[in-house]
Design a protein around this motif. Structure first.
Motif, mmCIF file in Angstrom:
data_model
loop_
_atom_site.group_PDB
_atom_site.id
_atom_site.type_symbol
_atom_site.label_atom_id
_atom_site.label_comp_id
_atom_site.label_asym_id
_atom_site.label_seq_id
_atom_site.Cartn_x
_atom_site.Cartn_y
_atom_site.Cartn_z
ATOM 1 N N ALA A 20 0.839 -1.199 0.000
ATOM 2 C CA ALA A 20 0.000 0.000 0.000
ATOM 3 C C ALA A 20 0.876 1.251 0.000
ATOM 4 C CB ALA A 20 -0.922 -0.004 1.217
ATOM 5 N N LEU A 21 1.949 1.244 0.793
ATOM 6 C CA LEU A 21 2.841 2.405 0.836
ATOM 7 C C LEU A 21 3.507 2.632 -0.511
ATOM 8 C CD1 LEU A 21 4.622 2.138 4.295
ATOM 9 C CD2 LEU A 21 3.079 3.904 3.499
ATOM 10 N N MET A 23 2.388 1.704 -3.386
ATOM 11 C CA MET A 23 1.387 2.199 -4.328
ATOM 12 C C MET A 23 1.147 3.692 -4.122
ATOM 13 S SD MET A 23 -2.638 1.479 -4.597
ATOM 14 C CE MET A 23 -3.555 2.878 -5.245
ATOM 15 N N LEU A 24 1.062 4.111 -2.868
ATOM 16 C CA LEU A 24 0.857 5.535 -2.604
ATOM 17 C C LEU A 24 2.027 6.336 -3.150
ATOM 18 C CD1 LEU A 24 -0.546 5.623 1.039
ATOM 19 C CD2 LEU A 24 -1.763 6.025 -1.069
ATOM 20 N N ALA A 25 3.244 5.798 -2.987
ATOM 21 C CA ALA A 25 4.416 6.551 -3.421
ATOM 22 C C ALA A 25 4.497 6.605 -4.940
ATOM 23 C CB ALA A 25 5.674 5.914 -2.841
ATOM 24 N N MET A 26 4.293 5.472 -5.590
ATOM 25 C CA MET A 26 4.558 5.407 -7.031
ATOM 26 C C MET A 26 3.354 5.796 -7.877
ATOM 27 S SD MET A 26 7.539 4.828 -7.468
ATOM 28 C CE MET A 26 8.938 4.406 -6.493
ATOM 29 N N LYS A 27 2.188 5.315 -7.493
ATOM 30 C CA LYS A 27 1.020 5.474 -8.355
ATOM 31 C C LYS A 27 0.263 6.769 -8.043
ATOM 32 C CE LYS A 27 -1.931 3.443 -11.291
ATOM 33 N NZ LYS A 27 -1.606 3.215 -12.673
ATOM 34 N N VAL A 28 0.259 7.162 -6.780
ATOM 35 C CA VAL A 28 -0.575 8.296 -6.382
ATOM 36 C C VAL A 28 0.217 9.590 -6.377
ATOM 37 C CG1 VAL A 28 -1.969 9.232 -4.513
ATOM 38 C CG2 VAL A 28 -2.107 6.836 -5.060
ATOM 39 N N SER A 29 1.458 9.555 -5.885
ATOM 40 C CA SER A 29 2.186 10.819 -5.746
ATOM 41 C C SER A 29 3.098 11.036 -6.937
ATOM 42 C CB SER A 29 2.992 10.819 -4.463
ATOM 43 O OG SER A 29 4.172 10.103 -4.652
ATOM 44 N N ASN A 30 3.790 12.173 -6.916
ATOM 45 C CA ASN A 30 4.623 12.555 -8.047
ATOM 46 C C ASN A 30 6.004 11.921 -7.985
ATOM 47 O OD1 ASN A 30 5.498 13.834 -5.823
ATOM 48 N ND2 ASN A 30 5.332 15.907 -6.608
ATOM 49 N N LEU A 31 6.230 11.022 -7.025
ATOM 50 C CA LEU A 31 7.577 10.483 -6.836
ATOM 51 C C LEU A 31 8.020 9.692 -8.066
ATOM 52 C CD1 LEU A 31 9.668 10.520 -4.587
ATOM 53 C CD2 LEU A 31 8.932 8.234 -4.006
ATOM 54 N N ARG A 55 6.805 25.273 -6.782
ATOM 55 C CA ARG A 55 6.348 23.961 -7.233
ATOM 56 C C ARG A 55 5.404 24.033 -8.419
ATOM 57 N NH1 ARG A 55 4.573 19.588 -4.964
ATOM 58 N NH2 ARG A 55 2.876 20.466 -3.779
ATOM 59 N N ARG A 64 5.909 19.094 -19.641
ATOM 60 C CA ARG A 64 6.472 19.486 -18.360
ATOM 61 C C ARG A 64 7.954 19.115 -18.291
ATOM 62 N NH1 ARG A 64 4.514 18.730 -12.163
ATOM 63 N NH2 ARG A 64 6.523 19.357 -11.367
ATOM 64 N N ALA B 159 -2.071 3.265 5.738
ATOM 65 C CA ALA B 159 -1.640 3.235 4.336
ATOM 66 C C ALA B 159 -2.576 2.366 3.513
ATOM 67 C CB ALA B 159 -0.204 2.718 4.241
ATOM 68 N N ALA B 163 -4.826 3.562 0.299
ATOM 69 C CA ALA B 163 -4.673 2.905 -1.004
ATOM 70 C C ALA B 163 -5.983 2.276 -1.455
ATOM 71 C CB ALA B 163 -3.561 1.853 -0.916
ATOM 72 N N MET B 188 -3.870 13.261 -10.426
ATOM 73 C CA MET B 188 -3.559 12.864 -9.052
ATOM 74 C C MET B 188 -2.057 12.930 -8.829
ATOM 75 S SD MET B 188 -4.288 9.222 -7.239
ATOM 76 C CE MET B 188 -5.938 9.039 -7.806
ATOM 77 N N GLN B 189 -1.299 12.338 -9.765
ATOM 78 C CA GLN B 189 0.159 12.324 -9.606
ATOM 79 C C GLN B 189 0.745 13.719 -9.660
ATOM 80 O OE1 GLN B 189 1.420 9.639 -12.614
ATOM 81 N NE2 GLN B 189 0.889 7.827 -11.432
ATOM 82 N N VAL B 192 -0.341 15.444 -6.017
ATOM 83 C CA VAL B 192 -0.065 14.851 -4.709
ATOM 84 C C VAL B 192 1.443 14.762 -4.557
ATOM 85 C CG1 VAL B 192 -0.375 12.852 -3.222
ATOM 86 C CG2 VAL B 192 -2.191 13.535 -4.776
ATOM 87 N N ASP B 193 1.979 15.412 -3.548
ATOM 88 C CA ASP B 193 3.426 15.413 -3.348
ATOM 89 C C ASP B 193 3.798 14.322 -2.354
ATOM 90 O OD1 ASP B 193 5.957 16.923 -3.921
ATOM 91 O OD2 ASP B 193 5.993 16.839 -1.737
ATOM 92 N N PHE B 194 4.881 13.603 -2.659
ATOM 93 C CA PHE B 194 5.249 12.486 -1.795
ATOM 94 C C PHE B 194 5.602 12.966 -0.391
ATOM 95 C CE2 PHE B 194 8.394 9.465 -0.099
ATOM 96 C CZ PHE B 194 7.574 8.363 -0.022
ATOM 97 N N ILE B 198 2.019 12.594 1.404
ATOM 98 C CA ILE B 198 1.995 11.192 1.819
ATOM 99 C C ILE B 198 2.797 10.974 3.098
ATOM 100 C CG2 ILE B 198 2.684 8.872 1.124
ATOM 101 C CD1 ILE B 198 1.605 9.459 -1.553
#
Lengths: 151, 260
Positions: A20-21, A23-31, A55, A64, B159, B163, B188-189, B192-194, B198
């Protein structure tokens, strides 16, 4: 009391939490999409930056390529100084590149739009963009429009 | 009149005394944590009780919350012709607020109450005093593994909540309401800032985990050793944890996101 099944269940629990973490990092955020650390810095001076924020994205032909790193005000020249980080892959910006502040859509976020020039020399790290156009402030536009229609 | 002042003072002193006992208690528990490195199997058993058994309620609630959030946001956003930002709205509200807070409230109800009842009943049936008799420290043997398991479980559960909630929002938004799948994820990407969103959300869930588990094990350990005392302690765990989570959420939100 303490069986193999418990161990397996706890292992699954921890694995699911880590998934889950990730997924949050890779799929949801801009990381995963755009790493901001790799890149070089260029500056641009604007009379008015409108609603530009730290930003905010920097776009080249709509793509971008970086983001706004810092915004300061130069008291000597009475201009806003926008510091941008451009990804290393886009290192061939001519020195006569111009920078504008655009709004995506009517009410969307503001971004810096770069337009490449024709010179053969390229902007390096710490380079300064001389040709800039300020943000369009919608209140000023409405004010001018009202003034014109009153005459 | 004098009587009323006296009673107020007495109640205030009682609250202060409980706070002091809770602080001394948590310092004893923390002192017992290093011992667990050698006997980690105690923690694994408790991770099963506290964490694994909470997964079902967390996942089901997260799915429901994500779906409802997506549905409600969609009808409002459509009025402004900006239903593409649905993914961003769902993700930000889940990651920043709803994930840690709702997971915390559910965790208090599911795992916190169970911890309090278990420890309280151990005290009522004098299991804790018999442990002391055998020169086993009940705080190290019983309380510390439960505390550590709760603190470790909470961020993982939060988390998972975020998710699964986002997946629920995706199912409704893209599958049912016809939002463009690419726009859903890319906006979303982009927004949303890591680190800002998060990691701050995870930090919140860690804080909530410490608070909830602290309240739960303390209430159990401090319960009156009667049936009524244990039931009261269980009730207090859920109520106090809920208040604490909501209050700390406000403070943490103001600290993390207040400047912008």
């Amino acid at each position: 009391m303490y069986s193999k099944m418990t161990e397996i269940a706890v292992g699954l629990f921890v694995a699911a939490g880590v998934v889950a973490l990730v997924m949050l990092a890779m799929k949801v955020s801009n990381l995963g999409a755009f790493s901001d650390t790799e890149g070089y810095t260029i500056n641009a001076r604007f009379e008015n930056i409108g609603g530009l924020k730290v930003r905010s994205p920097v776009r080249l032909g709509g793509v971008r390529v970086g983001r706004v790193n810092a915004i300061n005000y130069d008291q000597n020249r009475y201009e806003a100084v926008v510091e941008m980080t451009i990804a290393n892959g886009y290192d061939r910006l001519p020195i006569d590149t111009s920078a504008n502040i655009f709004t995506s859509g009517l009410l969307g976020e503001q971004y810096v739009g770069l337009e490449p020039g024709a010179e053969e020399e390229y902007l390096g790290s710490g380079g300064v963009i001389e040709l800039t156009q300020s943000a369009i402030v919608i209140e000023q536009l409405i004010g001018q429009f009202l003034l014109n229609s009153a005459e | 009149m004098i009587e009323a002042i006296r009673l107020t003072g007495e109640a205030a002193l009682r609250v202060l005394a409980r706070l002091g006992r809770a602080t001394l208690f948590i310092s004893q528990v923390i002192a017992g944590l290093p011992m667990l490195l050698r006997r980690f199997s105690l923690v694994v058993t408790q991770l099963y009780e506290v964490g694994v058994l909470s997964i079902a309620i967390i996942v089901i609630s997260a799915l429901a919350v994500g779906m409802v959030l997506s549905l409600q946001m969609f009808y409002t956003l459509r009025d402004f012709g900006s239903e593409q930002i649905l993914g961003q709205v769902v993700a930000l509200s889940l990651v920043r607020e709803l994930g840690p807070v709702l997971a915390g409230l559910l965790f208090a109800g599911r795992a916190g109450s169970a911890l309090t009842a278990e420890i309280g009943l151990m005290k009522a049936t004098e299991q804790l005093s018999s442990m002391e008799m055998m020169a086993v420290d009940p705080i190290k043997r019983v309380v510390a593994p439960r505390f550590l398991a709760g603190v470790l479980s909470m961020p993982l559960l939060a988390a998972m909540f975020s998710a699964v909630g986002i997946l629920g929002g995706y199912l409704v938004g893209v599958g049912l309401l016809g939002v463009d799948s690419g726009a859903f994820w890319s906006l979303m990407q982009a927004n949303v800032d890591f680190y800002d969103d998060i990691l701050n959300g995870i930090l919140k869930s860690v804080v909530f985990g410490i608070i909830i588990t602290w309240i739960a094990v303390f209430e159990g350990y401090d319960a009156k050793p009667t049936a009524e005392g244990v039931s009261r302690a269980t009730m207090r765990t859920v109520v106090h944890s809920a208040f604490a989570v909501l209050a700390f959420d406000f403070i943490l939100t103001a600290l993390m996101f207040g400047g912008r």
